[in-house]
Design an enzyme around this catalytic site. Sequence first.
Site, PDB file in Angstrom:
ATOM      1  N   TYR A 101     -10.497   2.564  -1.738  1.00  0.00           N
ATOM      2  CA  TYR A 101      -9.308   1.840  -1.288  1.00  0.00           C
ATOM      3  C   TYR A 101      -9.692   0.658  -0.400  1.00  0.00           C
ATOM      4  O   TYR A 101      -9.188  -0.458  -0.581  1.00  0.00           O
ATOM      5  CB  TYR A 101      -8.392   2.800  -0.537  1.00  0.00           C
ATOM      6  CG  TYR A 101      -7.108   2.177  -0.045  1.00  0.00           C
ATOM      7  CD1 TYR A 101      -6.058   1.932  -0.917  1.00  0.00           C
ATOM      8  CD2 TYR A 101      -6.938   1.855   1.298  1.00  0.00           C
ATOM      9  CE1 TYR A 101      -4.863   1.372  -0.475  1.00  0.00           C
ATOM     10  CE2 TYR A 101      -5.758   1.298   1.765  1.00  0.00           C
ATOM     11  CZ  TYR A 101      -4.727   1.053   0.869  1.00  0.00           C
ATOM     12  OH  TYR A 101      -3.559   0.493   1.324  1.00  0.00           O
ATOM     13  N   LYS A 114      -9.071  -3.315  -1.223  1.00  0.00           N
ATOM     14  CA  LYS A 114      -8.262  -4.200  -0.389  1.00  0.00           C
ATOM     15  C   LYS A 114      -9.095  -5.364   0.170  1.00  0.00           C
ATOM     16  O   LYS A 114      -8.576  -6.472   0.342  1.00  0.00           O
ATOM     17  CB  LYS A 114      -7.590  -3.411   0.726  1.00  0.00           C
ATOM     18  CG  LYS A 114      -6.562  -2.394   0.208  1.00  0.00           C
ATOM     19  CD  LYS A 114      -5.502  -3.050  -0.680  1.00  0.00           C
ATOM     20  CE  LYS A 114      -4.429  -2.064  -1.114  1.00  0.00           C
ATOM     21  NZ  LYS A 114      -3.380  -2.705  -1.944  1.00  0.00           N
TER      22      LYS A 114
END
Length: 259
Positions: free
Chosen positions: A159, A163
């Site tokens: 994640y 990002k």
Amino acid sequence: MNGRILSGKVAIVTGAALGMGAATARLFAEAGARVVVADLNETEGLAVVAAIEQAGGEAMFQRTNVALGGEVERMVAATVARFGRLDVAVNNAAVTPDTRPLAEMDESEFDRVIAVDLKGVALCLKHALAQMIRQGQGGSIINIASVSAFRPQPNNGAYVAAKHGVIGLTKVAALENGGHGIRVNAVAPGAIDTPMLRNALTGLCPTEDERTAFQSALSLLGRFGDAREVAQASLWLASDLASYVTGTTINVDAGYANR
């Protein structure tokens, strides 16, 4: 409150069935945009469309898996077929973050997160940019990143990497497309009260005291954010009020990145 600052605009919002995406779709419609609600969750997505229409707005649902280029291309084509153009795209679709340390990484879980949260943004950029360039009238694209790109959490390697990548894609897209009058920016939310966060908190904070402590740790304001507060940042970036803003990231995180 926001007037009709997107009047005449056509906007796609991915991941728009729930949470920040749904709030963004509704807010954009209130601001005068015709909105494409793109998601895999047809039931909730149609509910968002119905809410927009009941409030006097105009919207359509498009079932889309952003990890598949063909579906993203069809999403943009369906938007143009229905509304005639594309002016704004909010690339918000994401999946639940991974939960293992890197030393125990599950390859399939890593691939799942990267496919949607990073590759999906790249594919949406590709097809939205191509349409805006064909139109020759500029546009605005907002990629939803995360404060985790600046303040990583353990056990979220995929994640966090995704990002970080979203912010990188934002900068490259802004560099490549300023000459076309297309602005590309990112919004990095912090702890926002969404179904995804509430699901995560079930295991992390089983008691009210633990939840309060968690809120204080993630927010200088001592509370979780509301999805509409993130949508307000996207609305500003989508509008002509931000006409000289491109290649930047706005943190909507109650100061967490500064702790």
